[in-house]
Design a protein around this motif. Structure first.
Motif, mmCIF file in Angstrom:
data_model
loop_
_atom_site.group_PDB
_atom_site.id
_atom_site.type_symbol
_atom_site.label_atom_id
_atom_site.label_comp_id
_atom_site.label_asym_id
_atom_site.label_seq_id
_atom_site.Cartn_x
_atom_site.Cartn_y
_atom_site.Cartn_z
ATOM 1 N N THR A 5 0.854 -1.185 0.000
ATOM 2 C CA THR A 5 0.000 0.000 0.000
ATOM 3 C C THR A 5 0.888 1.232 0.000
ATOM 4 O O THR A 5 1.815 1.312 0.812
ATOM 5 N N LEU A 10 -1.472 4.960 3.400
ATOM 6 C CA LEU A 10 -1.440 4.543 4.801
ATOM 7 C C LEU A 10 -1.504 5.762 5.724
ATOM 8 O O LEU A 10 -2.207 5.750 6.734
ATOM 9 N N VAL A 75 -2.850 -3.710 5.864
ATOM 10 C CA VAL A 75 -3.256 -2.742 6.887
ATOM 11 C C VAL A 75 -3.626 -3.472 8.180
ATOM 12 O O VAL A 75 -3.218 -3.065 9.270
ATOM 13 N N LEU A 123 -1.886 1.700 13.961
ATOM 14 C CA LEU A 123 -1.348 1.617 12.605
ATOM 15 C C LEU A 123 -0.014 2.342 12.514
ATOM 16 O O LEU A 123 0.943 1.845 11.909
ATOM 17 N N LEU A 127 3.632 0.736 11.491
ATOM 18 C CA LEU A 127 4.543 1.273 10.471
ATOM 19 C C LEU A 127 5.918 1.540 11.073
ATOM 20 O O LEU A 127 6.948 1.229 10.466
#
Length: 141
Positions: A5, A10, A75, A123, A127
């Motif tokens: 993605t 993101l 995700v 999230l 990352l």
């Protein structure tokens, strides 16, 4: 690691998730009798009422729906890493399980994401586990 993605997508999810989380209804005046709250005060409190701004939730859901199945699984897997369900070193296992979730139905995977407490932070932490950051991308810092 290069995510499937695009990083800007993101980061857009993180930004919208922050806005979505900010819409949570407030119990600010839970002790007051709702029949005794005047109209002016009621209007001021309704700013936090989450059914007023459904457009952020709809936009976030649309972003998830626009992702391919592998991207949606990614995700989900980033979120699992961010919340500590998996370590970054277990990425392949996290992706396999996330792909199983998505194959079970994209709508259930999207619902899981929308129900994720602190989605933006989780999230973002996922990352960060891969040295990916939204710093300098769009309005996210």
């Amino acid at each position: 690691m290069d995510p499937l993605t695009p990083l800007d997508t993101l980061c857009r999810i993180i930004l919208r998730a922050r806005e979505y989380e900010a819409q949570t209804a407030s119990d600010y005046d839970a002790g007051e009798d709702p029949d005794n709250v005047d109209d002016e005060q009621e209007g001021a409190l309704s700013v936090l009422d989450d059914d007023i701004n459904t457009s952020v939730e709809e936009e976030l859901q649309a972003v998830f729906e626009d992702l391919g199945e592998d991207q949606l699984a990614e995700v989900v897997a980033f979120c699992w890493v961010g919340q500590g369900t998996y370590e970054a070193s277990d990425w392949d296992e996290a992706m396999e399980e996330a792909q199983d979730v998505v194959r079970g139905g994209t709508s259930s995977a999207i619902e899981e994401l929308l129900d994720q407490p602190m989605l933006a932070s989780v999230l973002e932490a996922g990352l960060a586990a891969f040295d990916l950051s939204c710093a300098g991308i769009g309005a996210v810092s």
